[in-house]
Design a protein around this motif. Structure first.
Motif, PDB file in Angstrom:
ATOM      1  N   ASN A  43       1.110  -1.011  -0.138  1.00 39.27           N
ATOM      2  CA  ASN A  43      -0.256  -0.045  -0.037  1.00 39.27           C
ATOM      3  C   ASN A  43       0.844   1.469  -0.261  1.00 39.27           C
ATOM      4  O   ASN A  43       2.143   1.322   0.638  1.00 39.27           O
ATOM      5  CB  ASN A  43      -1.228   0.173   1.813  1.00 39.27           C
ATOM      6  CG  ASN A  43      -2.015  -1.137   1.280  1.00 39.27           C
ATOM      7  OD1 ASN A  43      -2.080  -1.465  -0.352  1.00 39.27           O
ATOM      8  ND2 ASN A  43      -2.382  -1.208   2.369  1.00 39.27           N
ATOM      9  N   THR A  57      -1.372   6.306   3.564  1.00 36.04           N
ATOM     10  CA  THR A  57      -3.082   7.451   3.652  1.00 36.04           C
ATOM     11  C   THR A  57      -2.973   8.587   2.485  1.00 36.04           C
ATOM     12  O   THR A  57      -2.574   8.570   2.977  1.00 36.04           O
ATOM     13  CB  THR A  57      -3.224   7.013   4.650  1.00 36.04           C
ATOM     14  OG1 THR A  57      -2.850   7.443   5.246  1.00 36.04           O
ATOM     15  CG2 THR A  57      -3.224   5.264   5.348  1.00 36.04           C
ATOM     16  N   GLU A  78      -9.649  -1.199   6.128  1.00 39.97           N
ATOM     17  CA  GLU A  78     -10.348  -0.304   5.294  1.00 39.97           C
ATOM     18  C   GLU A  78     -10.859  -0.607   4.400  1.00 39.97           C
ATOM     19  O   GLU A  78     -10.934  -1.568   4.225  1.00 39.97           O
ATOM     20  CB  GLU A  78      -8.859   0.284   4.729  1.00 39.97           C
ATOM     21  CG  GLU A  78      -9.877   1.464   4.392  1.00 39.97           C
ATOM     22  CD  GLU A  78      -8.084   2.269   3.400  1.00 39.97           C
ATOM     23  OE1 GLU A  78      -8.150   1.795   1.876  1.00 39.97           O
ATOM     24  OE2 GLU A  78      -6.990   2.830   3.893  1.00 39.97           O
ATOM     25  N   ARG A 127     -13.632   5.599   1.440  1.00 40.62           N
ATOM     26  CA  ARG A 127     -12.598   5.354   2.092  1.00 40.62           C
ATOM     27  C   ARG A 127     -13.463   5.154   3.311  1.00 40.62           C
ATOM     28  O   ARG A 127     -13.345   6.247   3.613  1.00 40.62           O
ATOM     29  CB  ARG A 127     -11.657   5.962   1.416  1.00 40.62           C
ATOM     30  CG  ARG A 127     -11.099   5.631   0.563  1.00 40.62           C
ATOM     31  CD  ARG A 127      -9.061   6.100   0.151  1.00 40.62           C
ATOM     32  NE  ARG A 127      -8.671   5.219   1.764  1.00 40.62           N
ATOM     33  CZ  ARG A 127      -7.480   6.393   2.274  1.00 40.62           C
ATOM     34  NH1 ARG A 127      -8.350   7.396   2.560  1.00 40.62           N
ATOM     35  NH2 ARG A 127      -7.565   5.361   3.792  1.00 40.62           N
ATOM     36  N   GLU A 180     -12.623   3.625   7.171  1.00 35.40           N
ATOM     37  CA  GLU A 180     -11.282   3.383   7.657  1.00 35.40           C
ATOM     38  C   GLU A 180     -11.475   3.070   9.633  1.00 35.40           C
ATOM     39  O   GLU A 180     -11.756   4.221  10.051  1.00 35.40           O
ATOM     40  CB  GLU A 180     -10.406   3.845   7.717  1.00 35.40           C
ATOM     41  CG  GLU A 180      -8.979   3.596   8.171  1.00 35.40           C
ATOM     42  CD  GLU A 180      -7.133   4.495   7.944  1.00 35.40           C
ATOM     43  OE1 GLU A 180      -6.552   4.440   8.260  1.00 35.40           O
ATOM     44  OE2 GLU A 180      -7.636   5.730   7.386  1.00 35.40           O
TER      45      GLU A 180
END
Length: 904
Positions: free
Chosen positions: A65, A68, A347, A413, A415
């Motif tokens: 990833n 963020t 997430e 998104r 989370e």
């Protein structure tokens, strides 16, 4: 590549993500296939060895990833794609360590679309041909349809009206789609196979009544099915077998009445996967097109390969339905995914588009009570988390912060944060947070997209609010597994975003820079046709059907008019000879081209060490047929015209291998084909081509009657003159949006073979409009400013307009007056209401007719014009627009730039 290992890097605005593939090094002299994908913050890479001791091994993907926050990669059509290195003038990202590549590259794809490595804008350094890369082994005859296309094949030569057999294998997630359709010209006899809510359905009529049946089970689960339809007179049996499990289902249908034969003629088509946009079809048949795979197609024991059809679109070789991350809902439905534990750092991300202001995007439940729900209620986006003992914790994003139901792509998104909270981010806006009562994981056993099934609605006491639109790229840390779905189209998403507003033509007092729209928003839906319909009662007595040349094809109907032919690239590498007789053409071989510049034939090619080109100093744009011959043996190329005029070329250095990729374009280039390698001439050319041959092997055949694909190619007439031919069945849409206003002047010339027909029309959907039409031999010019129609009328003398001659027309709207001049003779009319002087339109201009269902306030006939037209000009505020018919936005039944002469 770093130390022999492939690295995938990306940055979407919040920092670099990087993943290295650890299992293989690729600097071993063998071919490898690299696949890299990014979904939001997550990047994944796989390397497949294609040669050597590890060839055929399935790789284990590696993923990572990026930091963020941001998830959207902001690039547009002006972005550059670099292959094999970066130009020195471009600033590279600091994270990119290398700027060059030494080695070979073969097939290259971006988002599933091929990138022709010889079709580049710029190159730097010594790029040259390589040995052919190994190809992926796709099964012979397996094709994939994209949900927007279809394929038409000819009826089998041996056809027994009383007995029909159709067999094929299919694999799909489509819920509603047409699999196969055939019908007689009068549509009394027909047969179809389709999917209805995932179930296989058969319909047929032998002329005395329909027989229909539908399977009990759904067969759109993404696995291969074998379908066999056998008809003996009035009874048809359809058998569907799941190839993996061997589970079998049979359905039987019986037609009504006494008829027993399906009398399909030899020239009538059988369609797979869908139907052309324009045409008449049985009302029982769905017009929704098929997205999925087909293979081993046989009709009456005659095998078919759809890629060998002369008429197909949206069909590609191979089959890939595994990596589908899109789902769309056009009616209430849902899709179910596997469960998850919503623990800290979990997430959930997805993208969506919709035009509705309410709908459940996602609902996750544990047992009978809902735990998480996202819904857009009256334009807000609401995220709720239920923890059982307290009121739901929620985050709301309101429409005044920007509407989300605009049909455009939006990202979401969610989370679970460290501590007792969760965060919601819409697009790349600041995160919105809400607290939770504790930091314990929440177990979610079932996740639904787009809605919920009836039993969940009942057990949870929650009303189902169905979502309409598209959801894609759902990630729950990693991609979820696919579970049951209903009324959902997997792998498909219609474009909901509104088209960009088209520019208008200059109005009264507008700045000089305002111009008429000249670039089509979309390609015309079907190729032009030039076959005239049977003569109606209003045909001129002198009318003669135009005579077409056999095996000759007219190009230049639009900018991108062309044919394409796929071929085995290994058979053209050493040397080849190309023969054809033509007026003008573009002939492109990645990289060998033949085109016309300033009336002269020019040849160019590049064998890997630089382009060589030259022209024969002899003009061929004289309207006569010319024979052109091209031959190449290693470095030496020879271009000859009419056997008398020639030009010889020798490519630089010692390269003698023509590295091509299996496709030749004739007459022009596809719409999305961009290259600087063949110079500025990228328009299809107005002219005819026949007798195209490629010599060099008994197994290489090229037939212009059956191209791999064809776009806006017409017929060549025996005798021609300047003009555009309307065959009496259609229309063209010249301008997308036009305001008539106070004054406008229209000029044109026409020659007709029918006493009735629409010449030009524009109208709003109320009462305002303008029209030019032929009615019972008279020419009428109508204008309605909203207070009633004003009409100027011209009645010709003698034979009238049925004299086979060109007639000049000038139609002038002057506020509340109209003037009509035909062949120098004037007539006029005036409205008694002088205050009503503006024709308030903002609508398309149609020429030669108009589509069914479109209102025209200023016409009295709907008959399409049959004949020829030329020199259409529209003048407004002293600015004149020459309407170019070959740049029309839509074309049906019209052949631009070529008019059959009266002598024909």
């Amino acid at each position: 590549m770093r130390k022999g290992k492939v690295n995938f890097l990306w940055d979407v605005g919040s920092g670099v993500g990087r993943v290295e593939y650890p299992h293989h090094t690729i600097h071993d002299g063998n071919w490898h296939r690299v696949e890299a994908s990014r979904n939001g913050l997550n990047g994944t890479i796989s390397v497949y060895p294609l040669e050597g001791s590890m060839a055929g091994m399935m790789p284990t993907p590696a993923s990572a990833n990026s930091p963020t926050a941001y998830t959207i990669l902001d690039v547009d059509q002006n972005a550059y794609l670099f292959v094999g290195g970066i130009l020195g003038t471009v600033k590279k990202a600091e994270a990119v360590r290398t700027t060059t590549f030494t080695g070979c590259m073969g097939e290259t794809f971006l988002d599933g679309k091929p990138i022709g490595l010889w079709n580049y804008r710029e190159r730097h350094g010594d790029c040259k041909g390589c040995a052919v890369s190994p190809q992926r082994s796709d099964g012979e005859g397996i094709v994939q349809l994209d949900g927007e296309g279809y394929a038409a094949v000819g009826r089998p030569t041996r056809w027994n009206p009383n007995v029909s057999t159709v067999t094929f294998k299919f694999r799909t997630f489509s819920s509603d789609a047409l699999l196969m359709y055939l019908a007689t010209e009068d549509m009394k006899d027909f047969m179809s196979l389709e999917l209805s809510e995932g179930k296989v359905k058969v319909n047929f009529d032998l002329g005395s009544g329909v027989g229909s049946a539908i399977s009990a089970n759904r067969h759109n689960d993404g696995s291969w099915k074998s379908l066999t339809m056998s008809r003996n007179k009035k009874q048809a049996t359809v058998t569907v077998v799941d190839i993996d499990s061997s589970a079998e289902e049979k359905i039987v249908a019986t037609s009504q009445g006494s008829a027993t034969g399906l009398n399909l003629k030899e020239n009538q088509k059988i369609y797979f996967g869908g139907l052309p946009t324009i045409g008449n079809y049985r009302s029982e048949v769905t017009l929704k097109r098929y997205a999925g795979c087909l293979r081993e197609i046989e009709v009456s024991r005659t095998p078919y390969n759809l890629l060998s059809s002369s008429d197909y679109t949206g069909v590609t070789k191979g089959c890939n339905v595994e990596n589908l991350y899109t789902v769309s809902f056009s009616k209430p439905g849902y899709m179910e995914l596997g469960g998850l534990s919503l623990a800290v750092s979990t997430e959930i991300s997805l993208s969506f588009s919709t035009l509705e202001d309410t709908g459940t995007i996602l609902l996750a439940v544990s047992g009978a009570s809902p735990r998480r729900r996202q819904s857009g209620e009256v334009g807000s986006l609401e995220v709720l988390v239920f923890t059982g003992s307290h009121s739901p914790r929620r985050v709301i994003r309101r429409p005044e912060q920007g509407i989300l139901n605009d049909g455009k792509e939006h990202s979401l998104r969610i989370e679970r944060l460290a501590g007792r909270s969760f965060a919601v981010q819409v697009d790349e806006e600041p995160k919105r947070e809400a607290t939770l009562p504790n930091d314990q994981p929440i177990s979610l056993q079932r996740i639904f997209l787009g809605g919920i099934p009836a039993e969940v609605e009942q057990t949870s006491n929650r009303v189902n609010v169905p979502f309409q639109g598209c959801i894609w790229n759902l990630m729950v840390n990693t991609s979820p597994s696919l579970c049951p779905f209903e009324n959902a189209e997997i792998g498909q998403c219609p474009n909901l975003a509104p088209p960009p507003p088209p520019p208008l033509l200059p109005e009264e007092g507008e700045p000089e820079k305002e111009k008429e729209e000249s670039k089509p928003l979309r390609p015309p839906p079907t190729p032009a046709t030039v076959t005239p319909p049977p003569g109606p009662p209003d045909s001129c007595a002198s009318a003669v059907a135009p005579t077409a040349l056999e095996k000759a094809y007219q190009f230049g109907l639009t900018r991108n008019s062309h044919m394409s032919f796929a071929f085995d690239d290994t058979k053209v590498r050493e040397s080849r000879t190309y023969d054809y007789s033509s007026l003008v053409t573009i002939f492109n071989f990645f990289y060998l081209f033949l085109q016309i510049k300033d009336g002269q034939v020019c040849l160019g090619y590049d064998l890997g060490h630089g382009n060589i080109s030259g022209c024969v100093p002899f003009s061929i744009n004289d309207g006569n047929w010319h024979k052109i011959r091209v031959s190449r043996v290693k470095q030496r190329g020879l271009l000859m015209v009419d056997g008398r005029y020639s030009k010889q070329m020798i490519s630089p250095k010692k390269a003698d291998l023509l590295d091509v990729v299996g496709m030749v374009y004739v007459g022009g280039l596809p719409q999305n084909y961009t290259t600087k390698r063949i110079g500025p001439i990228l328009y299809s050319i107005n002219g005819c081509i026949r007798n195209l041959k490629m010599v060099g092997g008994p197994d290489f055949k090229l037939d212009m009657a059956t191209p791999t694909s064809s776009y806006m190619v017409g017929k060549c007439f025996v005798a021609t003159e300047t003009g555009t031919y309307f065959d009496g069945t259609g229309f063209l849409k010249a301008v997308s949006s036009y305001r008539v206003g106070l004054d406008v002047l229209i000029e044109l010339e026409f020659r007709t073979s029918r006493t009735n027909g629409v010449l030009l029309a524009i109208s709003n959907q109320a009462n305002d409009g303008l029209g030019l039409e032929l009615v019972q031999g008279k020419l009428l010019f109508h204008v309605d400013n909203g207070a009633g129609r004003i009409t100027a009328e011209h009645m010709p003398e003698g034979e009238g307009f049925c004299d086979g001659q060109w007639h000049a027309v000038t139609a002038n709207k002057l506020r509340h007056r109209v003037e009509l001049v035909v062949d120098g003779k004037q007539s006029q009319a005036e409205s008694p209401n002088a205050r009503s002087n503006t024709c308030d339109t903002n609508d398309p201009i149609y020429v030669g007719g108009y589509p069914h269902g479109v209102r025209q306030a200023a016409l009295s006939t709907s008959t399409s014009f049959r004949g020829c037209m030329r020199n259409l000009k529209i003048t407004k505020a002293s600015k004149t627009m020459d309407v170019q018919f070959n740049k029309a936005l839509e074309i049906k039944g019209v052949q631009p730039l070529s008019c059959p002469a009266v002598a024909a």
